[in-house]
Design an enzyme around this catalytic site. Structure first.
Site, PDB file in Angstrom:
ATOM      1  CB  SER B 218      44.861  40.475  51.352  1.00 43.74           C
ATOM      2  OG  SER B 218      46.131  41.030  50.902  1.00 43.74           O
ATOM      3  N   GLY B 220      43.722  37.959  47.245  1.00 45.43           N
ATOM      4  CA  GLY B 220      42.848  38.300  46.069  1.00 45.43           C
ATOM      5  C   GLY B 220      41.510  37.809  46.021  1.00 45.43           C
ATOM      6  CB  ALA B 221      39.491  35.957  43.575  1.00 47.92           C
ATOM      7  N   GLY B 223      39.953  35.845  49.126  1.00 53.16           N
ATOM      8  CA  GLY B 223      39.588  36.497  50.514  1.00 53.16           C
ATOM      9  C   GLY B 223      40.676  36.500  51.495  1.00 53.16           C
ATOM     10  N   GLY B 249      43.851  45.675  49.093  1.00 52.30           N
ATOM     11  CA  GLY B 249      44.494  45.566  50.360  1.00 52.30           C
ATOM     12  C   GLY B 249      44.449  46.702  51.417  1.00 52.30           C
ATOM     13  CG  ASP B 250      46.117  50.435  50.282  1.00 47.81           C
ATOM     14  OD1 ASP B 250      46.750  49.605  50.898  1.00 47.81           O
ATOM     15  OD2 ASP B 250      46.251  51.034  49.234  1.00 47.81           O
TER      16      ASP B 250
END
Lengths: 310, 310
Positions: B218, B220-221, B223, B249-250
Site C-alpha cells: 500500500s 498511500g496516494a 494506491g 491500510g487496515d
C-alpha cells in the site's frame, strides 16, 4: 473526619515521552494512573498525613471504576462518591517530555450530570456533614451542576456548624465567596480573576470584603499570603524547589485543613501548608508529597506577619 | 467466517483541541473512543461490509473492558478475545489540532503477556481455525509474545488449509514472511525495512523471494502494487482524497480478505481494497469508511497490469 468534595473527579494519566513534537507519532515510555481532581488530591494528602478522610463527589464509567479501585487502595480514605448513570469520569493527560522536562496537559471536559444525580449528591452531602470536622470544596464543576452549587453547599455546611474551605475558580468562585466560606485558597490567577487586581495584597483584602472570612493566596515560589480575622501573615519555604507544580495548591489545602481540625494557630497552619506545598513539587504526580522534604521544611518555613488588634 | 488476530489490541482515543502547543494546558473539546489495533480495525470494516467476523487476540483491564463493550455493539462481529490476568489493553491517543488539521499521536506500550496467556491464545486460535475461511494476522506484538509468533500462527493456518493474510512490521514481519503467508500487505516503509530497498517494484519482488506467495504494497496516494502468482497489477483511486490516513491500510486488508473469501479474481480484489482504503481516509477514525465514497469509487478505481503466463 474531614470531608472532601470533588464534583469533577478525574483519572489523572501521566505519560513520559522523549521529545514531544506536534504532528509526530510518539511511543509512550511510561504510564502512571492516579485518582485526580483537586478534592481527591487533597484527600490523598490528608490520608497520607494520618487523617480519616471521606471523599464525595461523582464518579462514572470505566474511568470512574479505575479511580475508585485506586482510592480503595488508599489507607484512611473512605470512598463516598456518588455514581453517575451514563456519564464517565474525565481523563486528564500530562505528557512529560523527558528531553526538556516540560509538561503538556490535555484535559477532557467533565461528564454531564443530570438533575437527579445532582439531587442524589446533595442528599449524600447532607448525610455526611454531621460527622465532618471540616469540609473542603475543590475544583471545577462538571456540566449540569448549577454554577451556584458551591454557594449552596457552603450555606448548608455553615448551618451545620462545619468549617468550609473552598478552592475553585471563575464564576463558581465568585458566587461561592458571597456565601461566606471560612477559608478561600485562590492562586494568583484566580485571585486576579475574582478581584480584577494583579496586586496580591489589595486583591486578598478585596476577596475578604466579598465574603470570605479568611483568604490564603498561594503565590507559587513566593509562598502563601494569608489575611484572616486573627491576623495577616506570609509563609515561604527557605528556597524554591524545582519539579512538578501541579497539585502544590492541593497540598497546601490539605495542610490548612489538617491544621484547622487540630486547632492549631494560624502561623502553624501556614507552616504546614507551605511545607506540604513545597514537598509536593518533588513528587511527579499531584496528591503526593516527599515526606522527608516535608518534615525537614516544617522547621524551615518562615512565617512573618502580625496578629490583629483584639 | 473471517478470523482476525489482534495480539496488541488498543482503546483508540481521539481528542480535538484548538491548537496543540507543547508545555501548554489544553481543553479537549471532543472525545471519541473506538476499539483499536490493526486487526480490530480490519474486523470492523469486514463487519460493515456484511461479513461474519471473529476477532481474537488479547484484552485486559478497564481499557480492555471498554474495547469489548464497543465490539459487542458491532453487528456481525463475534468477540473471541482472550482475557489477560493483570495486563491492561493499551491506549492510543490521537490529538487532532482543529487549527492546523494535524494529528499528534501518543501510543502506550502494550501490556506484558505471560507464557500461560500466550498458550491460552494459541489454544483459542487452534479452536477457531477450522471454522475460518481466511485469517488475518495484524499489527505489533505486545511484550512477552515471542518475536516468531506470527510465523507459528501462519504454519498452523497453512496446515489447516486456511489462507493467511499478514500485516505487521519489523522483525515479526521478517520472521513471518519466511513462513510463507498467502498475502503480505506492507506499506512503503515496512517494505523498505524488510528488503532494504526504497524502490517498490524491486522490493515487492524481493519480499516474494523471501517467502510471501503474494505481496500487496500500500503506497498511500499512489494506491496498491500487487505481485502474485497469477499476475502483477497496480490499482489506484481516481484522485487522492484528503483526510485521516490512519486505518487506510487496515481498510485495504479488509478489502483483500472480503474479496478473497468471495473467490473474486485479483483485479477485483485490488479494486475493492483500493476503494475501501480511499473511502476510509474520509472517516475521522480508523476502522470506519464513508460508504457513499466507497460505492462510487468501486466503479472508478483503475487497475492496470498483466496476467502471468501459465
Amino acid at each position: 473526619m474531614i470531608l472532601t468534595v470533588t464534583l469533577n473527579t478525574a483519572l489523572d494519566i501521566t505519560y513520559r515521552v522523549r521529545g514531544l513534537k506536534p504532528h509526530a507519532s510518539h511511543r509512550v515510555t511510561g504510564v502512571l494512573e492516579r485518582p485526580g481532581g483537586k478534592g481527591l488530591n487533597v484527600a490523598r494528602v490528608l490520608a497520607a498525613l494520618g487523617h480519616e478522610v471521606t471523599a464525595t463527589g461523582f464518579a462514572g464509567g470505566a474511568t470512574g471504576d479505575v479511580v475508585r479501585e485506586l482510592l480503595a487502595a488508599t489507607e484512611g480514605l473512605h470512598d463516598a462518591l456518588v455514581p453517575l448513570g451514563t456519564g464517565a469520569t474525565r481523563r486528564t493527560i500530562a505528557v512529560v517530555d523527558d528531553v526538556t522536562g516540560d509538561t503538556t496537559q490535555l484535559n477532557e471536559p467533565g461528564p454531564a450530570v443530570t438533575p437527579t444525580e445532582w439531587a442524589a449528591f446533595q442528599r449524600r452531602y447532607d448525610d455526611l456533614l454531621p460527622s465532618a470536622d471540616a469540609v473542603a470544596l475543590c475544583g471545577s464543576l462538571p456540566p449540569g451542576v448549577p454554577v451556584n452549587a458551591y454557594a449552596g453547599l457552603i450555606r448548608t455546611a455553615r448551618a451545620a456548624g462545619v468549617p468550609v474551605l473552598l478552592d475553585t475558580s471563575g464564576e463558581p468562585l465568585r458566587r461561592a465567596v458571597a456565601a461566606r466560606p471560612d477559608i478561600v485558597k485562590p492562586n494568583a490567577d484566580e485571585l486576579a480573576e475574582l478581584t480584577g487586581s494583579h496586586e496580591p495584597l489589595g486583591a486578598v483584602q478585596d476577596a475578604r470584603r466579598r465574603g470570605a472570612h479568611a483568604v490564603v493566596a498561594s503565590l507559587g515560589a513566593e509562598g502563601l499570603l494569608a489575611h484572616t480575622p486573627e491576623g495577616r501573615w506570609r509563609a515561604a519555604p527557605p528556597a524554591s524547589l524545582h519539579g512538578n507544580p501541579t497539585g502544590a495548591g492541593d497540598a497546601a489545602m490539605a495542610g490548612l485543613l489538617s491544621a484547622l481540625v487540630e486547632n492549631l494557630p494560624w502561623p502553624d497552619r501556614l507552616t504546614r501548608a507551605a511545607a506540604l506545598s513545597a514537598a509536593s513539587v518533588l513528587s511527579p504526580v499531584a496528591g503526593e508529597f516527599d515526606r522527608g522534604t516535608y518534615e525537614e521544611l516544617l522547621g524551615r518555613v518562615k512565617v512573618t506577619g502580625e496578629v490583629s488588634a483584639a
